[in-house]
Design a protein around this motif. Structure first.
Motif, PDB file in Angstrom:
ATOM      1  N   PHE A   1       0.842  -1.195   0.000  1.00  0.00           N
ATOM      2  CA  PHE A   1       0.000   0.000   0.000  1.00  0.00           C
ATOM      3  C   PHE A   1       0.879   1.247   0.000  1.00  0.00           C
ATOM      4  CE2 PHE A   1      -2.586  -3.372   1.682  1.00  0.00           C
ATOM      5  CZ  PHE A   1      -3.849  -3.126   1.170  1.00  0.00           C
ATOM      6  N   VAL A   2       0.440   2.255  -0.740  1.00  0.00           N
ATOM      7  CA  VAL A   2       1.115   3.551  -0.791  1.00  0.00           C
ATOM      8  C   VAL A   2       0.067   4.618  -0.493  1.00  0.00           C
ATOM      9  CG1 VAL A   2       2.384   5.194  -2.226  1.00  0.00           C
ATOM     10  CG2 VAL A   2       2.774   2.733  -2.518  1.00  0.00           C
ATOM     11  N   ASP A   3       0.294   5.417   0.535  1.00  0.00           N
ATOM     12  CA  ASP A   3      -0.661   6.461   0.939  1.00  0.00           C
ATOM     13  C   ASP A   3      -2.062   5.882   1.182  1.00  0.00           C
ATOM     14  OD1 ASP A   3       1.437   8.216   0.496  1.00  0.00           O
ATOM     15  OD2 ASP A   3       0.769   8.731  -1.530  1.00  0.00           O
ATOM     16  N   GLY A   4      -2.112   4.647   1.698  1.00  0.00           N
ATOM     17  CA  GLY A   4      -3.391   4.030   2.005  1.00  0.00           C
ATOM     18  C   GLY A   4      -4.077   3.377   0.819  1.00  0.00           C
ATOM     19  N   LEU A   5      -3.503   3.487  -0.387  1.00  0.00           N
ATOM     20  CA  LEU A   5      -4.079   2.874  -1.582  1.00  0.00           C
ATOM     21  C   LEU A   5      -3.292   1.622  -1.957  1.00  0.00           C
ATOM     22  CD1 LEU A   5      -4.670   6.038  -3.819  1.00  0.00           C
ATOM     23  CD2 LEU A   5      -6.388   4.752  -2.545  1.00  0.00           C
ATOM     24  N   ARG A   6      -4.011   0.589  -2.389  1.00  0.00           N
ATOM     25  CA  ARG A   6      -3.351  -0.641  -2.799  1.00  0.00           C
ATOM     26  C   ARG A   6      -2.520  -0.389  -4.053  1.00  0.00           C
ATOM     27  NH1 ARG A   6      -4.278  -5.860  -1.660  1.00  0.00           N
ATOM     28  NH2 ARG A   6      -6.287  -5.370  -0.680  1.00  0.00           N
ATOM     29  N   CYS A   7      -1.230  -0.663  -3.978  1.00  0.00           N
ATOM     30  CA  CYS A   7      -0.369  -0.534  -5.150  1.00  0.00           C
ATOM     31  C   CYS A   7      -0.730  -1.668  -6.114  1.00  0.00           C
ATOM     32  CB  CYS A   7       1.096  -0.619  -4.727  1.00  0.00           C
ATOM     33  SG  CYS A   7       2.227  -0.134  -6.029  1.00  0.00           S
ATOM     34  N   THR A   8      -1.200  -1.315  -7.293  1.00  0.00           N
ATOM     35  CA  THR A   8      -1.841  -2.285  -8.176  1.00  0.00           C
ATOM     36  C   THR A   8      -1.051  -2.432  -9.470  1.00  0.00           C
ATOM     37  OG1 THR A   8      -3.961  -1.524  -7.253  1.00  0.00           O
ATOM     38  CG2 THR A   8      -4.071  -2.937  -9.184  1.00  0.00           C
TER      39      THR A   8
ATOM     40  N   ARG B   1      -9.096   7.453 -15.570  1.00  0.00           N
ATOM     41  CA  ARG B   1      -7.742   7.607 -16.099  1.00  0.00           C
ATOM     42  C   ARG B   1      -6.756   7.325 -14.965  1.00  0.00           C
ATOM     43  NH1 ARG B   1      -9.915  12.784 -15.988  1.00  0.00           N
ATOM     44  NH2 ARG B   1     -10.251  12.688 -18.227  1.00  0.00           N
ATOM     45  N   LEU B   2      -5.497   7.118 -15.314  1.00  0.00           N
ATOM     46  CA  LEU B   2      -4.475   6.815 -14.313  1.00  0.00           C
ATOM     47  C   LEU B   2      -4.394   7.922 -13.277  1.00  0.00           C
ATOM     48  CD1 LEU B   2      -2.157   4.743 -13.658  1.00  0.00           C
ATOM     49  CD2 LEU B   2      -0.631   6.324 -14.859  1.00  0.00           C
ATOM     50  N   LEU B   3      -4.449   7.553 -11.992  1.00  0.00           N
ATOM     51  CA  LEU B   3      -4.355   8.539 -10.913  1.00  0.00           C
ATOM     52  C   LEU B   3      -2.933   9.040 -10.771  1.00  0.00           C
ATOM     53  CD1 LEU B   3      -5.531  10.062  -8.477  1.00  0.00           C
ATOM     54  CD2 LEU B   3      -5.175   7.984  -7.109  1.00  0.00           C
ATOM     55  N   ASP B   4      -1.991   8.109 -10.560  1.00  0.00           N
ATOM     56  CA  ASP B   4      -0.573   8.452 -10.394  1.00  0.00           C
ATOM     57  C   ASP B   4       0.211   7.157 -10.578  1.00  0.00           C
ATOM     58  OD1 ASP B   4       2.040   8.963  -9.240  1.00  0.00           O
ATOM     59  OD2 ASP B   4       1.185  10.749  -8.323  1.00  0.00           O
ATOM     60  N   ALA B   5       1.263   7.222 -11.357  1.00  0.00           N
ATOM     61  CA  ALA B   5       2.031   6.012 -11.680  1.00  0.00           C
ATOM     62  C   ALA B   5       2.552   5.298 -10.437  1.00  0.00           C
ATOM     63  CB  ALA B   5       3.192   6.367 -12.601  1.00  0.00           C
ATOM     64  N   LYS B   6       2.757   6.049  -9.327  1.00  0.00           N
ATOM     65  CA  LYS B   6       3.318   5.414  -8.128  1.00  0.00           C
ATOM     66  C   LYS B   6       2.345   4.412  -7.498  1.00  0.00           C
ATOM     67  CE  LYS B   6       1.975   9.011  -4.751  1.00  0.00           C
ATOM     68  NZ  LYS B   6       2.480   9.987  -3.770  1.00  0.00           N
ATOM     69  N   TYR B   7       1.038   4.533  -7.820  1.00  0.00           N
ATOM     70  CA  TYR B   7       0.056   3.595  -7.288  1.00  0.00           C
ATOM     71  C   TYR B   7      -0.188   2.412  -8.233  1.00  0.00           C
ATOM     72  CZ  TYR B   7      -1.107   7.730  -4.478  1.00  0.00           C
ATOM     73  OH  TYR B   7      -1.048   8.827  -3.659  1.00  0.00           O
ATOM     74  N   GLY B   8       0.386   2.458  -9.422  1.00  0.00           N
ATOM     75  CA  GLY B   8       0.081   1.415 -10.401  1.00  0.00           C
ATOM     76  C   GLY B   8      -1.266   1.676 -11.052  1.00  0.00           C
ATOM     77  N   LEU B   9      -2.031   0.617 -11.297  1.00  0.00           N
ATOM     78  CA  LEU B   9      -3.299   0.724 -12.024  1.00  0.00           C
ATOM     79  C   LEU B   9      -4.460   1.115 -11.107  1.00  0.00           C
ATOM     80  CD1 LEU B   9      -2.861  -2.340 -14.408  1.00  0.00           C
ATOM     81  CD2 LEU B   9      -2.643   0.086 -14.975  1.00  0.00           C
TER      82      LEU B   9
END
Length: 283
Positions: free
Chosen positions: A81-88, A133-141
C-alpha cells in the motif's frame, strides 16, 4: 410493554420514514467488518431487502480488500500500500478484477437473491458505468474517475432489481482496467443517480471529537464545519477521504450523507427508519 406491542411501535415509528424515502434512491457503500462477519453480513442483506420491498431504490457499492489480499497471499504475492491505496501492478489488477467483479460481486448478488431479493451484479466495466484515467504512476493501475454513466444502474432500478456494483473502471487513456476507491465510486454514483442519501459503512462509530470516547460522537456536521474539524485533528487519517467523499456528494446535490458503524447489526435500518439515528450525518 409486551414484545408484540414493542414491535408494533417500532413499525409505526418507521412508517413516516418509509413514506419519506418511498421511490427515492439510497446508495450504500458496503465494506469492512460488515462484509467479513457472517452475523453482520446477514443483517446488511436483510436491511437492503427490506428497504427494497417497501419501495426504496437501493444501490449497493462494495469493496473487497480482505478478499483481494487473501487471494494475493494464496498466489504468494505480497499486498503493498502507498498512501493508504493498494499498489496495483498488472498482476495485482488481474486479481482485483477477478475477485471484485467475479467472486465478491456475484456471491453478494446471489446471497441477496437467496434471501428473497432481486439483485443483479454489475461492475464498472459494464456499459461504461465507471470510466477512469491513471491517478498516479506510483500507485500502479489505480484510477481517478473521469466519468460515471448511471444508465445501467438506473435501468436495473426501473426494472425492480437491486444493483450490486463493484468498483473496477474502464480506462479512457488506454486499454487498462483500473482499481477505484469504493468510497469515491459510491459518492460519484450517488451524485450521478441524484440519490437522496449516501451511506458509508465503516468500522468506526462515526466522527468522534475524542477518538477514545464514543460518547463524543458528532451526530450532525455541516459542510462549513469540516475544515475546522480537520485542522483540530477530529477528522484525520483514513477518515479524511471518507469525509471528502461525503462533502463532494452533498455539494453536488445528494441531500444527506452518513458515516455509519457497520459493526452494529441493522445500523442501516436504525439510521433510515427510526427516530434515534446513529453515526455521523454530513449535510
Amino acid at each position: 410493554m409486551s414484545d408484540v406491542t414493542l414491535r408494533a411501535q417500532v413499525l409505526a415509528e418507521a412508517l413516516p420514514y418509509i413514506q419519506k424515502y418511498y421511490g427515492k434512491t439510497i446508495v450504500i457503500k458496503y465494506g469492512g467488518s460488515a462484509m467479513i462477519s457472517r452475523e453482520l453480513r446477514e443483517a446488511v442483506i436483510g436491511d437492503v431487502i427490506l428497504l427494497s420491498l417497501v419501495g426504496i431504490h437501493v444501490v449497493v457499492v462494495h469493496g473487497g480488500g480482505p478478499e483481494i489480499s487473501a487471494m494475493l497471499k494464496k498466489l504468494g504475492k505480497e499486498s503493498r500500500f502507498v498512501d493508504g491505496l493498494r499498489c496495483t501492478d498488472t498482476e495485482t489488477m488481474d486479481v482485483v478484477q477477478q475477485v471484485l467483479c467475479g467472486k465478491v460481486n456475484k456471491n453478494l448478488a446471489a446471497t441477496l437473491n437467496r434471501r428473497g431479493g432481486r439483485a443483479i451484479g454489475l461492475c464498472g466495466l459494464d456499459a461504461g458505468l465507471f470510466q477512469a484515467r491513471l491517478l498516479d504512476a506510483k500507485y500502479g493501475l489505480v484510477g481517478e474517475l473521469a466519468r460515471v454513466d448511471p444508465a445501467p444502474v438506473r435501468d436495473c432500478l426501473t426494472a425492480g432489481y437491486i444493483p450490486v456494483v463493484s468498483t473496477v473502471a474502464q480506462g479512457v487513456d488506454g486499454e487498462n482496467a483500473y482499481n477505484i476507491n469504493a468510497d469515491t465510486a459510491a459518492a460519484r454514483l450517488a451524485v450521478a443517480l441524484g440519490a437522496e442519501k449516501l451511506i458509508l459503512l465503516t468500522d468506526v462509530r462515526g466522527l468522534l471529537r475524542d477518538p477514545a470516547d464514543e460518547s463524543t460522537l458528532l451526530q450532525k456536521v455541516g459542510l462549513s464545519e469540516v475544515p475546522l474539524l480537520v485542522r483540530e485533528g477530529v477528522i484525520q487519517g483514513g477518515m479524511i477521504p471518507k469525509v471528502e467523499c461525503c462533502v463532494e456528494a452533498v455539494r453536488s446535490g445528494v441531500e444527506r450523507t452518513h458515516i455509519l458503524d457497520g459493526r452494529i447489526p441493522h445500523s442501516i435500518l436504525i439510521e433510515l427508519l427510526s427516530d434515534e439515528g446513529i453515526g455521523t450525518m454530513i449535510l
